[in-house]
Design a protein around this motif. Structure first.
Motif, PDB file in Angstrom:
ATOM      1  N   ASP A 147       0.860  -1.181   0.000  1.00  0.00           N
ATOM      2  CA  ASP A 147       0.000   0.000   0.000  1.00  0.00           C
ATOM      3  C   ASP A 147       0.896   1.231   0.000  1.00  0.00           C
ATOM      4  N   VAL A 148       0.843   2.036  -1.066  1.00  0.00           N
ATOM      5  CA  VAL A 148       1.733   3.194  -1.185  1.00  0.00           C
ATOM      6  C   VAL A 148       1.037   4.513  -0.862  1.00  0.00           C
ATOM      7  N   ARG A 149      -0.127   4.433  -0.199  1.00  0.00           N
ATOM      8  CA  ARG A 149      -0.836   5.660   0.198  1.00  0.00           C
ATOM      9  C   ARG A 149      -0.162   6.290   1.416  1.00  0.00           C
ATOM     10  N   GLU A 150      -0.564   7.495   1.722  1.00  0.00           N
ATOM     11  CA  GLU A 150      -0.040   8.206   2.888  1.00  0.00           C
ATOM     12  C   GLU A 150      -0.650   7.646   4.171  1.00  0.00           C
ATOM     13  N   ASP A 151       0.001   7.930   5.293  1.00  0.00           N
ATOM     14  CA  ASP A 151      -0.445   7.410   6.596  1.00  0.00           C
ATOM     15  C   ASP A 151      -1.910   7.719   6.879  1.00  0.00           C
ATOM     16  N   TRP A 152      -2.319   8.963   6.608  1.00  0.00           N
ATOM     17  CA  TRP A 152      -3.703   9.355   6.935  1.00  0.00           C
ATOM     18  C   TRP A 152      -4.710   8.558   6.111  1.00  0.00           C
ATOM     19  N   GLU A 153      -4.340   8.183   4.888  1.00  0.00           N
ATOM     20  CA  GLU A 153      -5.245   7.408   4.041  1.00  0.00           C
ATOM     21  C   GLU A 153      -5.398   5.977   4.557  1.00  0.00           C
ATOM     22  N   VAL A 154      -4.299   5.401   4.993  1.00  0.00           N
ATOM     23  CA  VAL A 154      -4.319   4.027   5.509  1.00  0.00           C
ATOM     24  C   VAL A 154      -5.153   3.951   6.782  1.00  0.00           C
ATOM     25  N   LYS A 155      -5.150   5.037   7.557  1.00  0.00           N
ATOM     26  CA  LYS A 155      -5.963   5.063   8.785  1.00  0.00           C
ATOM     27  C   LYS A 155      -7.460   5.031   8.470  1.00  0.00           C
ATOM     28  N   LEU A 156      -7.846   5.520   7.300  1.00  0.00           N
ATOM     29  CA  LEU A 156      -9.264   5.531   6.904  1.00  0.00           C
ATOM     30  C   LEU A 156      -9.753   4.152   6.490  1.00  0.00           C
ATOM     31  N   CYS A 157      -8.933   3.429   5.733  1.00  0.00           N
ATOM     32  CA  CYS A 157      -9.279   2.082   5.266  1.00  0.00           C
ATOM     33  C   CYS A 157      -8.022   1.421   4.727  1.00  0.00           C
ATOM     34  N   ALA A 158      -7.965   0.102   4.854  1.00  0.00           N
ATOM     35  CA  ALA A 158      -6.793  -0.634   4.370  1.00  0.00           C
ATOM     36  C   ALA A 158      -7.141  -2.097   4.184  1.00  0.00           C
ATOM     37  N   LEU A 159      -6.359  -2.763   3.368  1.00  0.00           N
ATOM     38  CA  LEU A 159      -6.494  -4.205   3.220  1.00  0.00           C
ATOM     39  C   LEU A 159      -5.622  -4.873   4.279  1.00  0.00           C
ATOM     40  N   PRO A 160      -6.157  -5.844   4.994  1.00  0.00           N
ATOM     41  CA  PRO A 160      -5.399  -6.503   6.056  1.00  0.00           C
ATOM     42  C   PRO A 160      -4.110  -7.131   5.534  1.00  0.00           C
ATOM     43  N   GLY A 161      -3.057  -6.958   6.308  1.00  0.00           N
ATOM     44  CA  GLY A 161      -1.780  -7.584   5.983  1.00  0.00           C
ATOM     45  C   GLY A 161      -0.920  -6.848   4.981  1.00  0.00           C
ATOM     46  N   ALA A 162      -1.393  -5.723   4.464  1.00  0.00           N
ATOM     47  CA  ALA A 162      -0.612  -4.983   3.468  1.00  0.00           C
ATOM     48  C   ALA A 162       0.612  -4.340   4.113  1.00  0.00           C
ATOM     49  N   ILE A 163       1.708  -4.356   3.379  1.00  0.00           N
ATOM     50  CA  ILE A 163       2.907  -3.613   3.770  1.00  0.00           C
ATOM     51  C   ILE A 163       2.621  -2.163   3.413  1.00  0.00           C
ATOM     52  N   HIS A 164       2.863  -1.248   4.343  1.00  0.00           N
ATOM     53  CA  HIS A 164       2.575   0.164   4.073  1.00  0.00           C
ATOM     54  C   HIS A 164       3.880   0.934   3.918  1.00  0.00           C
ATOM     55  N   ILE A 165       4.119   1.413   2.705  1.00  0.00           N
ATOM     56  CA  ILE A 165       5.268   2.275   2.423  1.00  0.00           C
ATOM     57  C   ILE A 165       4.758   3.394   1.517  1.00  0.00           C
ATOM     58  N   PRO A 166       4.650   4.616   2.024  1.00  0.00           N
ATOM     59  CA  PRO A 166       4.189   5.722   1.162  1.00  0.00           C
ATOM     60  C   PRO A 166       5.050   5.827  -0.103  1.00  0.00           C
ATOM     61  N   LEU A 167       4.431   6.221  -1.208  1.00  0.00           N
ATOM     62  CA  LEU A 167       5.092   6.256  -2.510  1.00  0.00           C
ATOM     63  C   LEU A 167       6.472   6.900  -2.460  1.00  0.00           C
ATOM     64  N   GLY A 168       6.601   8.040  -1.829  1.00  0.00           N
ATOM     65  CA  GLY A 168       7.874   8.749  -1.796  1.00  0.00           C
ATOM     66  C   GLY A 168       8.977   8.013  -1.064  1.00  0.00           C
TER      67      GLY A 168
END
Length: 109
Positions: free
Chosen positions: A27-48
């Protein structure tokens, strides 16, 4: 030439996840976006941060990259493929398409 497509639809990802396919989610979205909704188990690294944190992305399995609508994740997918992640795949329509077509209970923004 890559054996996998550059992009898949949410329905195909849903089938992969249901079938317990060897697939990682990035998931390359920003932190605030991931807090709204996310797929379980996704690795979160913002695009930049993807180039600096690429070591956190598994190279040995398919990696489905997602963002809000699919634009940022397509850029990340292209960068990953150009840097040795031949199994990186963009999620067409992003998490918004997932919420609309797969999980209507998921929050949208």
């Amino acid at each position: 030439m890559n054996a996998l497509p550059v992009e898949i639809e949410v329905e195909e990802l849903s089938l992969w996840l249901e079938g317990k396919a060897d697939v990682a989610l990035l998931d390359v979205r920003e932190d605030w976006e991931v807090k709204l909704c996310a797929l379980p188990g996704a690795i979160h690294i913002p695009l930049g941060q993807v180039p600096a944190r690429a070591g956190e992305v598994p190279k040995a399995s398919r990696v489905v990259v997602l963002c809000h609508h699919g634009g940022r994740s397509l850029r990340a997918t292209q960068w990953l493929r150009a840097n040795g992640f031949s199994q990186a795949i963009n999620l067409a329509g992003g998490i918004h398409a997932w919420a609309e077509r797969i999980d209507p209970d998921m929050a949208t923004y």
